[in-house]
Scaffold this active site. Structure first.
Site, PDB file in Angstrom:
ATOM      1  N   PHE A   1      31.586  35.210  36.654  1.00 24.21           N
ATOM      2  CA  PHE A   1      31.633  35.548  35.230  1.00 24.21           C
ATOM      3  C   PHE A   1      32.272  36.913  35.042  1.00 24.21           C
ATOM      4  O   PHE A   1      31.962  37.866  35.753  1.00 24.21           O
ATOM      5  CB  PHE A   1      30.216  35.560  34.640  1.00 24.21           C
ATOM      6  CG  PHE A   1      30.177  35.860  33.176  1.00 24.21           C
ATOM      7  CD1 PHE A   1      30.589  34.923  32.241  1.00 24.21           C
ATOM      8  CD2 PHE A   1      29.730  37.095  32.716  1.00 24.21           C
ATOM      9  CE1 PHE A   1      30.558  35.195  30.877  1.00 24.21           C
ATOM     10  CE2 PHE A   1      29.696  37.384  31.359  1.00 24.21           C
ATOM     11  CZ  PHE A   1      30.112  36.419  30.437  1.00 24.21           C
ATOM     12  N   VAL A   2      33.160  36.967  34.059  1.00 22.24           N
ATOM     13  CA  VAL A   2      33.773  38.222  33.627  1.00 22.24           C
ATOM     14  C   VAL A   2      33.551  38.314  32.120  1.00 22.24           C
ATOM     15  O   VAL A   2      33.795  37.345  31.396  1.00 22.24           O
ATOM     16  CB  VAL A   2      35.286  38.254  33.952  1.00 22.24           C
ATOM     17  CG1 VAL A   2      35.926  39.522  33.409  1.00 22.24           C
ATOM     18  CG2 VAL A   2      35.507  38.134  35.458  1.00 22.24           C
TER      19      VAL A   2
ATOM     20  N   GLY B   1      38.646  38.472  37.513  1.00 23.60           N
ATOM     21  CA  GLY B   1      38.224  37.193  38.080  1.00 23.60           C
ATOM     22  C   GLY B   1      38.971  36.861  39.353  1.00 23.60           C
ATOM     23  O   GLY B   1      38.381  36.426  40.343  1.00 23.60           O
TER      24      GLY B   1
ATOM     25  N   TYR C   1      41.557  28.549  37.643  1.00 25.25           N
ATOM     26  CA  TYR C   1      41.224  28.160  39.019  1.00 25.25           C
ATOM     27  C   TYR C   1      42.382  27.428  39.681  1.00 25.25           C
ATOM     28  O   TYR C   1      42.678  27.655  40.858  1.00 25.25           O
ATOM     29  CB  TYR C   1      39.969  27.298  39.045  1.00 25.25           C
ATOM     30  CG  TYR C   1      38.718  28.018  38.588  1.00 25.25           C
ATOM     31  CD1 TYR C   1      38.490  29.351  38.904  1.00 25.25           C
ATOM     32  CD2 TYR C   1      37.750  27.359  37.844  1.00 25.25           C
ATOM     33  CE1 TYR C   1      37.349  30.008  38.493  1.00 25.25           C
ATOM     34  CE2 TYR C   1      36.598  28.008  37.426  1.00 25.25           C
ATOM     35  CZ  TYR C   1      36.405  29.331  37.754  1.00 25.25           C
ATOM     36  OH  TYR C   1      35.266  29.968  37.350  1.00 25.25           O
TER      37      TYR C   1
ATOM     38  N   ASN D   1      35.800  23.648  29.759  1.00 26.14           N
ATOM     39  CA  ASN D   1      36.342  24.998  29.912  1.00 26.14           C
ATOM     40  C   ASN D   1      37.765  24.947  30.484  1.00 26.14           C
ATOM     41  O   ASN D   1      38.013  25.321  31.634  1.00 26.14           O
ATOM     42  CB  ASN D   1      35.410  25.834  30.787  1.00 26.14           C
ATOM     43  CG  ASN D   1      35.692  27.314  30.673  1.00 26.14           C
ATOM     44  OD1 ASN D   1      36.751  27.720  30.200  1.00 26.14           O
ATOM     45  ND2 ASN D   1      34.757  28.119  31.125  1.00 26.14           N
TER      46      ASN D   1
ATOM     47  N   GLY E   1      42.733  40.539  35.655  1.00 28.90           N
ATOM     48  CA  GLY E   1      42.713  40.355  37.102  1.00 28.90           C
ATOM     49  C   GLY E   1      41.350  40.501  37.748  1.00 28.90           C
ATOM     50  O   GLY E   1      41.237  40.423  38.968  1.00 28.90           O
TER      51      GLY E   1
END
Length: 157
Positions: free
Chosen positions: A86-87, A97, A131, A124, A95
């Protein structure tokens, strides 16, 4: 912008708890959240059930990765499973994550593990695309299965 990545200490539990809670809220599951900072501290610091790396910017916690070891019979090797990545929304796109994932990838290599694994919510799309840009395969034929307390007790009986 620069940030620092590091394993947590006892002084970070409140920040970790706040980030975990924010992640659960972002997922729309705050109604299921029953955790406490005390339980988190016990499980992370006393029992080492999981590890956490925190991302800081100007001494403020802006993101985290909470992970633990799992095992792949496919590879006959251990791996790392990311329970939470989580960010905070205001720090996304900088950057953080990617740095957290890279940190964990280095851990996998250093430990001679076989893979890095996590789940992503199907709604999401932004996370899925992020990803995939990092090289992740999204497995369409697998679904996460979970049992909670009532079902566990019923099954165990």
């Amino acid at each position: 912008m620069s940030w620092n990545l590091r394993p947590i200490t006892a002084n970070d539990i409140e920040d970790v708890f706040a980030l975990v809670r924010a992640n659960i809220e972002y997922d729309g599951n705050l109604h299921l959240f029953v955790g406490s900072p005390e339980a988190l501290a016990e499980h992370l610091l006393q029992h080492s059930y999981a590890e956490v790396v925190i991302a800081e910017q100007h001494q403020q916690a802006v993101g985290l990765a909470l992970f633990c070891t799992n095992y792949s019979t496919f590879l006959t090797k251990p791996g790392l499973f990311i329970e939470d990545l989580f960010v905070r929304p205001e720090y996304r796109g900088q950057g953080v994550g990617r740095s957290l994932l890279a940190y964990l990838a280095q851990r996998v290599l250093n430990r001679n593990y076989g893979r890095l694994e996590w789940c992503v919510r199907i709604w999401n799309q932004r996370a899925i695309e992020f990803y995939q840009r990092q090289g992740a395969m999204i497995l369409p034929d697998w679904r996460v299965c979970q049992l909670y307390r009532d079902a566990i007790e019923q099954l165990a009986a």
